[in-house]
Design a protein around this motif. Structure first.
Motif, PDB file in Angstrom:
ATOM      1  N   GLN A 127       0.888  -1.153   0.020  1.00 58.44           N
ATOM      2  CA  GLN A 127      -0.049  -0.025  -0.033  1.00 58.44           C
ATOM      3  C   GLN A 127       0.785   1.265   0.070  1.00 58.44           C
ATOM      4  OE1 GLN A 127      -2.624   0.167   3.223  1.00 58.44           O
ATOM      5  NE2 GLN A 127      -3.265   2.157   2.814  1.00 58.44           N
ATOM      6  N   VAL A 128       0.704   2.084  -1.124  1.00 56.66           N
ATOM      7  CA  VAL A 128       1.366   3.384  -1.135  1.00 56.66           C
ATOM      8  C   VAL A 128       1.025   4.147  -0.080  1.00 56.66           C
ATOM      9  CG1 VAL A 128       2.090   5.173  -2.505  1.00 56.66           C
ATOM     10  CG2 VAL A 128       2.047   2.668  -3.569  1.00 56.66           C
ATOM     11  N   GLN A 129       1.869   5.004   0.637  1.00 56.76           N
ATOM     12  CA  GLN A 129       1.667   6.058   1.463  1.00 56.76           C
ATOM     13  C   GLN A 129       2.413   7.278   1.217  1.00 56.76           C
ATOM     14  OE1 GLN A 129       1.449   4.523   5.482  1.00 56.76           O
ATOM     15  NE2 GLN A 129      -0.780   4.900   5.328  1.00 56.76           N
ATOM     16  N   VAL A 165       3.463  10.910   3.396  1.00 55.12           N
ATOM     17  CA  VAL A 165       3.229  11.498   4.420  1.00 55.12           C
ATOM     18  C   VAL A 165       4.010  12.789   4.437  1.00 55.12           C
ATOM     19  CG1 VAL A 165       3.447  11.400   7.113  1.00 55.12           C
ATOM     20  CG2 VAL A 165       2.932   9.432   5.872  1.00 55.12           C
ATOM     21  N   CYS A 174       8.160  15.128   2.240  1.00 52.68           N
ATOM     22  CA  CYS A 174       7.041  14.102   1.893  1.00 52.68           C
ATOM     23  C   CYS A 174       7.745  12.807   1.778  1.00 52.68           C
ATOM     24  CB  CYS A 174       6.407  14.575   0.645  1.00 52.68           C
ATOM     25  SG  CYS A 174       5.188  13.428  -0.151  1.00 52.68           S
ATOM     26  N   ALA A 225       7.493   8.743   1.029  1.00 48.79           N
ATOM     27  CA  ALA A 225       6.793   7.629   0.500  1.00 48.79           C
ATOM     28  C   ALA A 225       7.253   6.406   1.039  1.00 48.79           C
ATOM     29  CB  ALA A 225       7.047   7.833  -1.094  1.00 48.79           C
ATOM     30  N   SER A 226       6.258   5.584   1.059  1.00 49.55           N
ATOM     31  CA  SER A 226       6.369   4.061   1.514  1.00 49.55           C
ATOM     32  C   SER A 226       5.410   3.288   0.536  1.00 49.55           C
ATOM     33  CB  SER A 226       5.972   3.939   3.015  1.00 49.55           C
ATOM     34  OG  SER A 226       4.867   4.165   3.203  1.00 49.55           O
ATOM     35  N   GLY A 227       5.729   1.986   0.508  1.00 47.85           N
ATOM     36  CA  GLY A 227       5.051   1.095  -0.268  1.00 47.85           C
ATOM     37  C   GLY A 227       5.571   0.742  -1.613  1.00 47.85           C
ATOM     38  N   TYR A 272      -0.854   9.407  -6.502  1.00 51.69           N
ATOM     39  CA  TYR A 272      -0.830   9.177  -5.336  1.00 51.69           C
ATOM     40  C   TYR A 272      -0.667  10.435  -4.688  1.00 51.69           C
ATOM     41  CZ  TYR A 272       0.335   4.557  -6.787  1.00 51.69           C
ATOM     42  OH  TYR A 272       0.301   3.196  -7.497  1.00 51.69           O
ATOM     43  N   GLY A 332      -0.566  12.870  -0.583  1.00 55.82           N
ATOM     44  CA  GLY A 332      -0.463  12.759   0.893  1.00 55.82           C
ATOM     45  C   GLY A 332      -1.915  13.375   1.366  1.00 55.82           C
ATOM     46  N   GLN A 333      -1.625  13.650   2.647  1.00 51.57           N
ATOM     47  CA  GLN A 333      -2.859  14.046   3.558  1.00 51.57           C
ATOM     48  C   GLN A 333      -2.929  15.423   3.523  1.00 51.57           C
ATOM     49  OE1 GLN A 333      -0.461  12.737   5.111  1.00 51.57           O
ATOM     50  NE2 GLN A 333       0.037  14.338   6.478  1.00 51.57           N
TER      51      GLN A 333
END
Length: 124
Positions: A1-3, A5, A22, A24-26, A113, A115-116
């Protein structure tokens, strides 16, 4: 799952500086474009800056050119936005995007994708 933050937002006086990150993970985005956009209250989201895969090409909105700098650390899968000489009109929620293309450019539709968001408030 790509996130994605974002971090680094906050309250700063006009003329001050902030550095947004920023992470990224996933999956790795080392070879694809990353970008920053912002949305002020009552306004549409607008492009701020973008950087191509590898970091060789950068793009900036005219309103931030010469004040903001986008960079990336592919080893950390992270993109940064250094914001200097901040103005009250820079107040917004800042979002980072990650593209599956070599360069996402200034079109938010090019980013798959998001971020929040992180709030940046510049007081006069």
């Amino acid at each position: 799952q790509v996130q994605l933050v974002e971090s680094g937002g906050g309250l700063v006086q006009a003329g001050g500086s902030l550095r947004l990150s920023c992470a990224a993970s996933g999956r790795s985005f080392s070879s694809t474009g990353r970008g920053w956009f912002r949305q002020a209250p009552g306004k549409e989201r607008e492009f701020v800056a973008a950087i191509s895969g590898g970091g060789g090409i950068t793009y900036y909105a005219d309103s931030v050119k010469g004040r903001f700098t986008i960079s990336r650390d592919n080893a950390k899968n992270t993109v940064y936005l250094q914001m200097n000489s901040l103005k009250p009109e820079d107040t917004a929620v800042y979002y980072c995007g990650a593209s599956s293309l070599f360069s996402g450019g200034s079109r938010d539709g090019s980013y798959s994708y998001w971020g929040q968001g992180t709030q940046v408030t510049v007081s006069s």
